[in-house]
Design an enzyme around this catalytic site. Sequence first.
Site, PDB file in Angstrom:
ATOM      1  N   CYS A 141      69.794  30.370  68.702  1.00  0.00           N
ATOM      2  CA  CYS A 141      68.860  29.432  69.327  1.00  0.00           C
ATOM      3  C   CYS A 141      68.601  28.304  68.318  1.00  0.00           C
ATOM      4  CB  CYS A 141      67.586  30.186  69.679  1.00  0.00           C
ATOM      5  SG  CYS A 141      66.408  29.172  70.545  1.00  0.00           S
ATOM      6  N   CYS A 201      54.255  20.438  76.152  1.00  0.00           N
ATOM      7  CA  CYS A 201      54.013  21.541  77.097  1.00  0.00           C
ATOM      8  C   CYS A 201      52.925  22.448  76.500  1.00  0.00           C
ATOM      9  CB  CYS A 201      55.296  22.340  77.344  1.00  0.00           C
ATOM     10  SG  CYS A 201      56.642  21.281  77.928  1.00  0.00           S
TER      11      CYS A 201
HETATM   12 FE1  SF4 Z   1      60.489  22.298  75.246  1.00  0.00          FE
HETATM   13 FE2  SF4 Z   1      58.059  21.512  76.108  1.00  0.00          FE
HETATM   14 FE3  SF4 Z   1      58.259  22.971  73.883  1.00  0.00          FE
HETATM   15 FE4  SF4 Z   1      59.088  20.460  73.875  1.00  0.00          FE
HETATM   16  S1  SF4 Z   1      56.979  21.118  74.179  1.00  0.00           S
HETATM   17  S2  SF4 Z   1      60.139  22.230  73.014  1.00  0.00           S
HETATM   18  S3  SF4 Z   1      59.866  20.247  75.937  1.00  0.00           S
HETATM   19  S4  SF4 Z   1      58.813  23.623  75.943  1.00  0.00           S
END
Ligand code: SF4
Length: 357
Positions: free
Chosen positions: A110, A121
């Site tokens: 990963c 997010c």
């Molecule tokens: Fe992915 Fe959202 Fe985390 Fe950025 S904030 S790494 S877009 S899950």
Amino acid sequence: MDSTANNPIDLYDLNYQQLTQLLADWGYSTYHAGQLWQQLYRQRVSHLSQLGSLRPDLQARLASHTRLGRLAVLAEQQSQDGTRKFLLGLPDGQSIETVIMPYRERFTACISTQAGCAMGCVFCATGQMGFVRHLHPGEIVAQVLHVLHVLASSRHPHPLRNIVLMGMGEPLHNYDATMTALDILTDDRGLAIASRHITISTVGLVPAIRRLADEARPGHLAVSLHAATDEERNKLVPLGRRWPLAELIDACRYYVAQRGRRIFFEWTLIAGHNDTPTQAHALGRLLHGLDAHVNLIPLNPTANFPGRGSTPADIRQFKAILAQYNLPSTVRQRKGLDIDAGCGQLRKRSRQPAELD
Ligand code: SF4
Ligand code: SAH
């Protein structure tokens, strides 16, 4: 770290064509570029001083003008399930995470594409820390080389199977560097990682998905959906306000039509938020007629988000509703839960003492 660390050109930043061009500018033929490429990606030398069988003048030029941007290991955690997570240091003092997860006899790496992430997010540890910077292609490639090195020095001779761009950052926000890195990883003359074993995961940058649909790039596409109504999605994924679901799914349909390839949808299951029958039915309707596969991943708890992962009963019910719409889905095991293997969590923890000072 390389003693030539101050040299501006990181050889891992260059795809085959760019490396050939650099050497051509210096007056060397493709033959020499091929030799160098083999040593970088077949023999996988870890230091310029290990380069052998090159013309001495070329070797001297490389030593004075280039570097190999290997990454320093700042921290490592190992889970009981065999997952290994590394905090890797970049030359400017920033750090990123790379995770190796066992899956049957093989491993999945990963990989991060940015330090931090601008997408915010709410349930994601990387999103919670904000954007730091894009990674260069070589910093993406060097993570894979690190993984290969770790696996080669353990008991498994050829175990790396899949590469998922699901570490820190949003790959399509760092489009060009990510694509150059994929060129390098898939090049037949070097690492030769099969395109079908690579997955690019995006939160849903609509123009970039359309661009990806138009360009013959390696890898599968996974879109992190998490909700099937704008109201619910906007609570979890701020980017949803910029590109509502209708536009996102349109772009996904375009991708499938252009590429003739199925799309994967990621769905982080959060109890009481997006694991309800209403959301499952809405998802079934939203993806109607699309060649899609849904990956259901119970939330990995993070410090700054109060949500919990869904219960096994709710996950079963969710999956059963998707099946009514002929929508295939897989529940992905949470790997490395005991080491906070969710992206961004190790970096966050290792920074905590500094923040307490
Ligand atoms: Fe992915 Fe959202 Fe985390 Fe950025 S904030 S790494 S877009 S899950
Ligand atoms: N930015 C890209 C890729 C990196 S995130 C994207 O969002 O797709 C990779 C995946 O991990 C995404 O599906 C994301 O939603 C998920 N993820 C992030 N934080 C998580 C958490 N705490 N628990 C479970 N999945 C998480």
